[in-house]
Scaffold this motif. Structure first.
Motif, mmCIF file in Angstrom:
data_model
loop_
_atom_site.group_PDB
_atom_site.id
_atom_site.type_symbol
_atom_site.label_atom_id
_atom_site.label_comp_id
_atom_site.label_asym_id
_atom_site.label_seq_id
_atom_site.Cartn_x
_atom_site.Cartn_y
_atom_site.Cartn_z
ATOM 1 N N THR A 146 -7.473 -50.684 -21.600
ATOM 2 C CA THR A 146 -6.998 -49.411 -21.070
ATOM 3 C C THR A 146 -6.909 -49.467 -19.549
ATOM 4 O OG1 THR A 146 -8.221 -48.330 -22.862
ATOM 5 C CG2 THR A 146 -7.374 -46.912 -21.112
ATOM 6 N N LEU A 147 -5.892 -48.809 -19.011
ATOM 7 C CA LEU A 147 -5.788 -48.589 -17.570
ATOM 8 C C LEU A 147 -6.073 -47.121 -17.293
ATOM 9 C CD1 LEU A 147 -2.510 -50.510 -16.625
ATOM 10 C CD2 LEU A 147 -4.844 -51.404 -16.823
ATOM 11 N N ILE A 148 -6.850 -46.874 -16.262
ATOM 12 C CA ILE A 148 -7.069 -45.505 -15.796
ATOM 13 C C ILE A 148 -6.201 -45.300 -14.555
ATOM 14 C CG2 ILE A 148 -8.752 -43.790 -15.046
ATOM 15 C CD1 ILE A 148 -9.137 -44.851 -17.927
ATOM 16 N N LEU A 149 -5.307 -44.335 -14.641
ATOM 17 C CA LEU A 149 -4.372 -44.045 -13.556
ATOM 18 C C LEU A 149 -4.705 -42.692 -12.954
ATOM 19 C CD1 LEU A 149 -1.038 -45.046 -15.357
ATOM 20 C CD2 LEU A 149 -2.709 -46.535 -14.214
ATOM 21 N N SER A 150 -4.274 -42.506 -11.714
ATOM 22 C CA SER A 150 -4.446 -41.197 -11.072
ATOM 23 C C SER A 150 -3.175 -40.819 -10.333
ATOM 24 C CB SER A 150 -5.640 -41.206 -10.106
ATOM 25 O OG SER A 150 -5.510 -42.225 -9.146
ATOM 26 N N ASN A 151 -2.828 -39.532 -10.454
ATOM 27 C CA ASN A 151 -1.682 -38.976 -9.737
ATOM 28 C C ASN A 151 -1.880 -37.466 -9.653
ATOM 29 O OD1 ASN A 151 -0.983 -38.059 -12.340
ATOM 30 N ND2 ASN A 151 0.484 -39.723 -12.653
ATOM 31 N N LYS A 152 -0.828 -36.724 -9.424
ATOM 32 C CA LYS A 152 -0.952 -35.273 -9.247
ATOM 33 C C LYS A 152 -1.414 -34.544 -10.500
ATOM 34 C CE LYS A 152 -0.013 -34.139 -4.980
ATOM 35 N NZ LYS A 152 -0.938 -33.317 -4.174
ATOM 36 N N GLN A 153 -1.404 -35.225 -11.641
ATOM 37 C CA GLN A 153 -1.940 -34.634 -12.864
ATOM 38 C C GLN A 153 -3.401 -35.013 -13.079
ATOM 39 O OE1 GLN A 153 0.907 -35.895 -15.882
ATOM 40 N NE2 GLN A 153 1.892 -33.888 -15.785
ATOM 41 N N GLY A 154 -3.990 -35.691 -12.088
ATOM 42 C CA GLY A 154 -5.381 -36.111 -12.207
ATOM 43 C C GLY A 154 -5.501 -37.473 -12.846
ATOM 44 N N LEU A 155 -6.604 -37.729 -13.537
ATOM 45 C CA LEU A 155 -6.828 -39.001 -14.212
ATOM 46 C C LEU A 155 -6.152 -39.003 -15.577
ATOM 47 C CD1 LEU A 155 -10.635 -39.607 -13.503
ATOM 48 C CD2 LEU A 155 -8.675 -40.558 -12.270
ATOM 49 N N SER A 156 -5.667 -40.189 -15.972
ATOM 50 C CA SER A 156 -5.086 -40.347 -17.305
ATOM 51 C C SER A 156 -5.324 -41.781 -17.755
ATOM 52 C CB SER A 156 -3.591 -40.020 -17.319
ATOM 53 O OG SER A 156 -2.904 -40.770 -16.337
ATOM 54 N N ALA A 157 -5.294 -42.003 -19.062
ATOM 55 C CA ALA A 157 -5.544 -43.320 -19.643
ATOM 56 C C ALA A 157 -4.281 -43.814 -20.340
ATOM 57 C CB ALA A 157 -6.697 -43.246 -20.635
ATOM 58 N N TYR A 158 -3.957 -45.086 -20.141
ATOM 59 C CA TYR A 158 -2.763 -45.684 -20.731
ATOM 60 C C TYR A 158 -3.132 -47.010 -21.380
ATOM 61 C CZ TYR A 158 0.505 -42.391 -18.586
ATOM 62 O OH TYR A 158 1.200 -41.262 -18.236
ATOM 63 N N GLN A 159 -2.569 -47.250 -22.549
ATOM 64 C CA GLN A 159 -2.785 -48.506 -23.264
ATOM 65 C C GLN A 159 -1.464 -49.173 -23.585
ATOM 66 O OE1 GLN A 159 -5.181 -47.805 -26.755
ATOM 67 N NE2 GLN A 159 -7.106 -47.871 -25.609
ATOM 68 N N ALA A 160 -1.485 -50.507 -23.583
ATOM 69 C CA ALA A 160 -0.329 -51.305 -23.987
ATOM 70 C C ALA A 160 -0.842 -52.562 -24.666
ATOM 71 C CB ALA A 160 0.525 -51.670 -22.773
ATOM 72 N N LYS A 161 0.069 -53.309 -25.249
ATOM 73 C CA LYS A 161 -0.308 -54.583 -25.858
ATOM 74 C C LYS A 161 -0.497 -55.667 -24.792
ATOM 75 C CE LYS A 161 2.191 -53.503 -30.132
ATOM 76 N NZ LYS A 161 3.363 -53.843 -30.983
ATOM 77 N N VAL A 162 0.361 -55.615 -23.759
ATOM 78 C CA VAL A 162 0.323 -56.609 -22.680
ATOM 79 C C VAL A 162 0.460 -55.886 -21.348
ATOM 80 C CG1 VAL A 162 1.396 -58.686 -21.701
ATOM 81 C CG2 VAL A 162 1.359 -58.357 -24.178
ATOM 82 N N TYR A 163 -0.235 -56.413 -20.326
ATOM 83 C CA TYR A 163 -0.186 -55.840 -18.984
ATOM 84 C C TYR A 163 0.288 -56.914 -17.999
ATOM 85 C CZ TYR A 163 -3.258 -52.494 -21.298
ATOM 86 O OH TYR A 163 -3.791 -51.576 -22.179
#
Length: 464
Positions: A146-163
């Motif tokens: 999982t990647l934890i991202l941050s932007n104007k919507q706050g924190l969010s989590a994103y998953q993929a098969k490959v990064y």
């Protein structure tokens, strides 16, 4: 300046928005990230590109590097495929550039932003600007979960098969636990440069008195930069480094001077460099107006880069480490995903007497193997761009934009293949199939012959 955080704070447990709709997520939208995202999406992968700024392109746009490094090996274009398409679309909007020219082509940063926008969105990839990679979670199988991202919507989590890590600093890979090196054997980094554009320049005077190595370019021993330095009037101008290109009507872009002790993984040092760089740019304007009045007497400092131009930070430890011996031997590899012919361009680290450089002859190049993009110990992560697995000297060559474009396209195709055919394991892909796919998109990949691994000419060593 290093800001040391002595205390620790534990986040309170709470849910955050989550998305797992992706086959491939690319972190970083510079040259390698843009082609990686476009290539992955072109292969049919559901692809997301996250970029911390508001524009794609990195060094050529936000950092205002004023020219492309050469696309040819002095005989032919070797950075082909998406790389060549990007170059040609840039040239199409610059009437003062000859169609046949492919080396040291000036960059119109605003046009280049649109070229990258069209490349990525036209492929079907999705974009998130002003979104920062903030944390990386690993799974028990040696992969990133999982990647934890941050932007104007706050924190969010994103998953993929490959990064794909195209952050320029190997942030994703390093935070996931990948081994890396930074700088030379003493940990010293090449200096940064804060690029800028002067407008209201007299084009005729610039072309006839100062361009093409005459008048101000530091490669000319009669350059007026030496008079400027000797005068002592402009103490923030540190050295004779003064690359410059006509980037538009009455506009000249400068890649000038050096700023030492800048580590792009240390926000404090980068903040100091931005403040200093803006002051340096103002002194360059004043110095050029005084010493080159025919062209720059009425020049206006119109813009400085929103990013500092960074030459090196981390380099991953990959399945293969490209070495100076490989470069000098013009080595070929069975799994090479592009060729590179740029000279070894190591800007002087603090305390060094001169710059370290090695030059190829016409038609000469070396291969970059796929294994240099594959971090040891991470199952589903690729790295493209300047942090690939190489020694500190070779990094002075492979760090520039044309080769980053080529590496990104290869990483994007490989990631899509890994996601679809190899359960996300980037170590097990069929590199013969990858090379054939790259060739079908126009990549320059000569047929591998082990006999080509012996040097066929002497390399030229020089200092610039």
């Amino acid at each position: 300046m290093e800001i040391i955080l002595m205390n620790a704070y534990t986040l309170k447990s709470r849910p955050i928005p989550f998305s797992d709709d992706w086959d491939v997520i690319v972190a970083g939208g510079g040259p390698s990230g843009s082609t990686a995202a476009a290539a992955a999406a072109r292969e049919g992968a559901r692809t997301l590109l996250i970029e911390s700024s508001g524009a794609l392109g990195g060094s050529g746009t936000s950092a205002l590097v004023p020219a492309w490094c050469p696309f040819s090996d002095k005989e032919k274009v070797i950075y082909r495929g998406m790389a060549e398409k990007v170059l040609e679309k840039c040239k199409a909007g610059m009437p003062h550039v000859r169609r046949e020219d492919v080396d040291w082509i000036p960059i119109d940063a605003e046009r280049l932003k649109r070229v990258y926008d069209d490349l990525v969105t036209g492929s079907g990839a999705k974009l998130l600007f002003n979104t920062v990679l903030s944390a990386v979670e690993r799974d028990e199988q040696g992969g990133v979960s999982t990647l934890i991202l941050s932007n104007k919507q706050g924190l969010s989590a994103y998953q993929a098969k490959v990064y794909i890590d195209c952050t320029g600093d190997a942030d994703l890979a390093a935070w996931a636990g990948a081994e890396f090196h930074k700088g030379n054997e003493n940990g010293e980094l090449m200096p940064a440069t804060h690029c800028f554009i002067l407008s209201n320049v007299d084009d005729f005077a610039y072309r006839h008195l100062y361009q093409s190595g005459a008048g101000i370019f530091s490669g000319n021993p009669k350059s007026r930069i030496y008079d400027i330095l000797k005068s002592g009037k402009y103490p923030l101008i540190p050295d004779a480094h003064l690359c410059n290109n006509s980037v538009g009507p009455g506009a000249v872009g400068f890649n000038a001077g050096h700023i030492w002790n800048v580590d792009n993984t240390d926000p404090g040092s980068v903040s100091e460099a931005l403040v200093l760089g803006r002051k340096m740019a103002a002194q360059y304007r004043d110095a050029l107006a005084e010493y080159c009045p025919e062209a720059f007497g009425n020049a206006f400092l119109s813009v400085t880069g929103s990013q500092v131009g960074i030459r090196e930070t981390r380099r991953i430890v990959g399945e293969y480490t490209l070495t100076l011996a490989d470069y000098l031997g013009r080595r070929s590899f069975a799994d090479e995903i592009c060729r590179n012919s740029y000279f070894i361009d190591v800007h002087q680290r603090l305390g060094a007497v001169e710059k370290e450089a090695y030059h190829y002859g016409p038609g000469e190049s070396h291969g970059i193997p796929y294994r240099c993009l594959v971090p040891k110990g991470l199952r589903n992560v690729l790295v493209a761009g300047r942090p690939i697995s190489c020694d500190a000297t070779v990094q002075g060559s492979v760090r520039v934009m044309p080769v980053c474009l080529a590496m990104g396209e290869a990483a994007g195709i490989a990631a899509a293949h890994s996601a679809r055919l190899h359960e996300g394991d980037v170590h097990t892909i069929d590199t013969d199939r990858l090379r054939e796919r790259l060739k079908s998109e126009g990549a320059y990949l000569p047929t591998y012959d082990d006999r080509a691994n012996t040097p066929n000419a002497e390399v030229t060593s020089s200092s610039q």
